[in-house]
Write an enzyme that holds these catalytic residues in place. Sequence first.
Site, short mmCIF file in Angstrom:
data_model
loop_
_atom_site.label_atom_id
_atom_site.label_comp_id
_atom_site.label_asym_id
_atom_site.label_seq_id
_atom_site.Cartn_x
_atom_site.Cartn_y
_atom_site.Cartn_z
N SER A 159 0.83 -1.20 0.00
CA SER A 159 0.00 0.00 0.00
C SER A 159 0.87 1.26 0.00
O SER A 159 1.66 1.46 -0.93
CB SER A 159 -0.96 -0.04 1.19
OG SER A 159 -2.01 0.88 1.01
N ASP A 257 -10.03 -7.81 -6.04
CA ASP A 257 -11.16 -7.12 -5.41
C ASP A 257 -10.70 -5.97 -4.51
O ASP A 257 -11.38 -5.62 -3.55
CB ASP A 257 -12.00 -8.11 -4.59
CG ASP A 257 -12.70 -9.14 -5.46
OD1 ASP A 257 -12.78 -8.93 -6.68
OD2 ASP A 257 -13.18 -10.16 -4.91
#
Length: 317
Positions: A159, A257
């Site tokens: 991230s 997803d």
Amino acid sequence: MASKEVVAEIPTFIKVFSDGSVERPRQTPLVPPSNPDPITKVFSKDVIISENPAISARLYLPTLEKENDKKVPILVYFHGGGFFFESAFSQLYHHHFNTFVSHTNCIVVSVEYRLAPEHPLPACYHDCWHALTSVASDNADPWLLHHGDFNRVFIGGDSAGGNITHNVALRAGREALPGGVKIAGAILSQPYFCSSDLFGSETAAEHEQSMPYVTWTFVYPSAPGGIDNPMINPVGPGAPSLAGLGCSKMIVCVAGDDKIVGERGVWYYDAVKKSGWHGELQLFEENGEDHIYHILHPQSEKAIKLFKRLGLFLHDQ
């Protein structure tokens, strides 16, 4: 007595108050190192990299056979958390690395960098570069000097840490590390990038309210170019060429997803592929999983599948 008011926030994640205090409701508890972890037998310890600025790290050492003096890869890792929460010492990352190291047989240096908003960006980028140079120096920790292979030094992160990895790799293309150490490879797991231009399934109506957009304006409010600053938009105006990435190979890991960074990992992979960079570029896609699934559930079947793939990446010459 003056009332304590919220002056800035990202709901459910962070609140900044008028007296300068900060609350991070989603921060997981901090835990001590393990000697060793009772399940994985991975050892860990905490080290100070710099007093000013305050930079430290948690090191992880796999179980090594006494009769085998073969040295293992070194992974300098930058944790996620939107640049404003989580920690190298948190329960979340400690559990993840105990499992990760047991499957990849490498030494991990998990960097504790300074967080926004107390330390707005670009502080974290400088901290992580400083940590990398300390790993490459002559006075590196004994675990690294005795067991680490300095021909196989990698950087990586998830991230926001994936974003840091990109920016550190670019800096490594411009600046030499101590002792002639080169970055063998970079791991970007669901990396955090954004731009004013839409990509994939992003919609104009939701873009400025999206987590990546809101987070960037929170952690780096003075960023030149805003959401198109080169640190968050690697193909934006004035961004350095991705052909200058200072590593020999790269793997970009994405989740099908992913509701946080969406398809930006593929966007970044495509940009590197088209840049003229001469390194080896790989893409790992896991369908049916959300953002940082491997950090949240490190013992799951799909997380271990990813760890095994990354083990091959770290050990393959």
